[in-house]
Design an enzyme around this catalytic site. Structure first.
Site, PDB file in Angstrom:
ATOM      1  N   GLY A 235     -19.858   6.952  -5.696  1.00 46.26           N
ATOM      2  CA  GLY A 235     -18.830   7.718  -5.001  1.00 46.26           C
ATOM      3  C   GLY A 235     -17.643   6.956  -4.448  1.00 46.26           C
TER       4      GLY A 235
ATOM      5  N   GLU B 232     -17.939   2.974   1.707  1.00 48.71           N
ATOM      6  CA  GLU B 232     -18.690   4.190   1.344  1.00 48.71           C
ATOM      7  C   GLU B 232     -17.748   5.380   1.234  1.00 48.71           C
ATOM      8  OE1 GLU B 232     -21.353   5.503   0.329  1.00 48.71           O
ATOM      9  OE2 GLU B 232     -23.171   4.797   1.311  1.00 48.71           O
ATOM     10  N   ASP B 233     -18.087   6.297   0.363  1.00 53.98           N
ATOM     11  CA  ASP B 233     -17.331   7.534   0.283  1.00 53.98           C
ATOM     12  C   ASP B 233     -17.582   8.394   1.514  1.00 53.98           C
ATOM     13  OD1 ASP B 233     -19.992   8.005  -0.413  1.00 53.98           O
ATOM     14  OD2 ASP B 233     -19.536   9.112  -2.246  1.00 53.98           O
TER      15      ASP B 233
ATOM     16  N   ASP C 276     -23.469  10.480   5.728  1.00 52.47           N
ATOM     17  CA  ASP C 276     -24.059  11.804   5.903  1.00 52.47           C
ATOM     18  C   ASP C 276     -25.269  11.658   6.838  1.00 52.47           C
ATOM     19  OD1 ASP C 276     -24.643  14.518   5.465  1.00 52.47           O
ATOM     20  OD2 ASP C 276     -25.625  14.151   3.562  1.00 52.47           O
TER      21      ASP C 276
ATOM     22  N   LYS D 100     -19.758  12.869   8.175  1.00 52.74           N
ATOM     23  CA  LYS D 100     -20.342  14.146   8.631  1.00 52.74           C
ATOM     24  C   LYS D 100     -21.256  13.850   9.807  1.00 52.74           C
ATOM     25  CE  LYS D 100     -21.125  16.106   4.083  1.00 52.74           C
ATOM     26  NZ  LYS D 100     -22.139  16.729   3.214  1.00 52.74           N
TER      27      LYS D 100
ATOM     28  N   PHE E 130     -20.527  20.638   2.052  1.00 57.22           N
ATOM     29  CA  PHE E 130     -20.640  19.740   0.914  1.00 57.22           C
ATOM     30  C   PHE E 130     -19.280  19.632   0.241  1.00 57.22           C
ATOM     31  CE2 PHE E 130     -21.775  17.967  -3.150  1.00 57.22           C
ATOM     32  CZ  PHE E 130     -22.759  17.048  -2.804  1.00 57.22           C
TER      33      PHE E 130
ATOM     34  N   ASP F 281     -18.891  13.646  -6.089  1.00 53.16           N
ATOM     35  CA  ASP F 281     -19.265  14.556  -7.162  1.00 53.16           C
ATOM     36  C   ASP F 281     -20.331  15.552  -6.748  1.00 53.16           C
ATOM     37  OD1 ASP F 281     -21.433  12.617  -6.985  1.00 53.16           O
ATOM     38  OD2 ASP F 281     -22.151  13.512  -8.870  1.00 53.16           O
TER      39      ASP F 281
ATOM     40  N   ARG G  56     -15.332  14.451  -9.649  1.00 53.55           N
ATOM     41  CA  ARG G  56     -14.902  13.144  -9.139  1.00 53.55           C
ATOM     42  C   ARG G  56     -13.407  12.918  -9.328  1.00 53.55           C
ATOM     43  NH1 ARG G  56     -19.499  10.092  -8.147  1.00 53.55           N
ATOM     44  NH2 ARG G  56     -21.150  10.254  -9.700  1.00 53.55           N
TER      45      ARG G  56
HETATM   46  P1  IMP Z   1     -26.669   9.553   3.464  1.00 46.90           P
HETATM   47  O1  IMP Z   1     -27.720   8.563   3.053  1.00 46.90           O
HETATM   48  O2  IMP Z   1     -27.278  10.886   3.763  1.00 46.90           O
HETATM   49  O3  IMP Z   1     -25.770   9.065   4.565  1.00 46.90           O
HETATM   50  O4  IMP Z   1     -25.840   9.875   2.181  1.00 46.90           O
HETATM   51  C1  IMP Z   1     -24.768   9.173   1.779  1.00 46.90           C
HETATM   52  C2  IMP Z   1     -24.489   9.503   0.330  1.00 46.90           C
HETATM   53  O5  IMP Z   1     -24.815  10.864   0.009  1.00 46.90           O
HETATM   54  C3  IMP Z   1     -23.032   9.369   0.037  1.00 46.90           C
HETATM   55  O6  IMP Z   1     -22.704   8.047  -0.341  1.00 46.90           O
HETATM   56  C4  IMP Z   1     -22.816  10.362  -1.074  1.00 46.90           C
HETATM   57  O7  IMP Z   1     -23.073   9.747  -2.314  1.00 46.90           O
HETATM   58  C5  IMP Z   1     -23.841  11.439  -0.829  1.00 46.90           C
HETATM   59  N1  IMP Z   1     -23.248  12.613  -0.155  1.00 46.90           N
HETATM   60  C6  IMP Z   1     -23.470  13.035   1.110  1.00 46.90           C
HETATM   61  N2  IMP Z   1     -22.767  14.132   1.413  1.00 46.90           N
HETATM   62  C7  IMP Z   1     -22.052  14.415   0.304  1.00 46.90           C
HETATM   63  C8  IMP Z   1     -21.077  15.448  -0.006  1.00 46.90           C
HETATM   64  O8  IMP Z   1     -20.716  16.326   0.799  1.00 46.90           O
HETATM   65  N3  IMP Z   1     -20.563  15.410  -1.261  1.00 46.90           N
HETATM   66  C9  IMP Z   1     -20.897  14.459  -2.187  1.00 46.90           C
HETATM   67  N4  IMP Z   1     -21.786  13.478  -1.927  1.00 46.90           N
HETATM   68  C10 IMP Z   1     -22.357  13.453  -0.700  1.00 46.90           C
HETATM   69 MG    MG Z   2     -22.733   7.459  -2.431  1.00 45.88          MG
END
Ligand code: IMP
Ligand code: MG
Length: 184
Positions: free
Chosen positions: A49, A104-105, A108, A136, A157, A164, A170
């Site tokens: 991402g 990081e993108d 979450d 988020k 989301f 993606d 993307r």
């Molecule tokens: P975490 O481990 O839950 O913090 O997730 C981080 C990863 O989840 C990010 O690097 C994204 O690849 C993916 N992700 C989380 N939320 C979204 C979203 O709203 N759209 C797309 N990818 C997401």
């Molecule tokens: Mg990611």
């Protein structure tokens, strides 16, 4: 929103347009260049991402940097975190003694970054910080935070600008909302 199995971006509401993304990245670039002045940080982009964001971010830095990528899979399709994190591409260069800036993108649940902090710390970097384009905050399940955030966003989301949904969207130049009905 769905037509058979295909989703069309024209139905997806724009959350952050390309102009706002570009101007926020200019600000982040200035701030990071200032904070790391006289140093050469090692940017580690988290695939897939983050590469679009990283490509724009480095062109807004006025300091020298080195770059590498780490492949991580935390979402095995769909929009719900599996809680499982898997390394799909390891770092190419040593980070020992380096000032690592993880790119990081989106932050979450925080699970991916928490896992990464452990993996990176084992290689004795001088410092580790995180820049996330999107955050988020309401979704956090582990206590981690980004050192630099582009935009805090609500619990929706999102796709586009590198992010993606099952590899789709993307290429979009803006961030759009795929689903505001919470996570599928
Ligand atoms: P975490 O481990 O839950 O913090 O997730 C981080 C990863 O989840 C990010 O690097 C994204 O690849 C993916 N992700 C989380 N939320 C979204 C979203 O709203 N759209 C797309 N990818 C997401
Ligand atoms: Mg990611």
């Amino acid at each position: 929103m769905t037509m058979g199995n295909t989703l069309s971006e024209s139905n997806l509401e724009v959350l952050i347009d390309a102009t706002r993304i570009a101007s926020r990245i200019r600000e982040l670039g200035e701030q990071i260049s200032n904070d790391y002045r006289a140093r050469t940080p090692h940017l580690v982009g988290v695939l897939m991402g983050a590469w679009v964001f990283m490509a724009d971010l480095i062109r807004n830095l006025s300091i020298e940097v080195t770059v590498d990528f780490l492949g991580i899979q935390s979402y095995l399709g769909g929009t719900t975190s599996s809680g499982e994190v898997k390394i799909t591409k390891d770092l190419d260069a040593s980070i020992a003694g380096r000032d690592v800036l993880v790119v990081e993108d989106i932050l979450d649940t925080g699970r991916t970054y928490q896992y990464l902090q452990g993996v990176l710390a084992a290689h004795q970097p001088n410092s580790v910080k995180l820049v996330a384009l999107l955050d988020k905050t309401a979704r956090r399940v582990v206590p981690v935070q980004a050192d630099y955030v582009g935009f805090p966003i609500p619990d929706v989301f999102v796709v586009g600008y590198g992010l993606d949904y099952n590899q789709q969207f993307r290429r979009l130049p803006e961030v759009r909302i795929l689903d505001n009905m919470k996570h599928l």
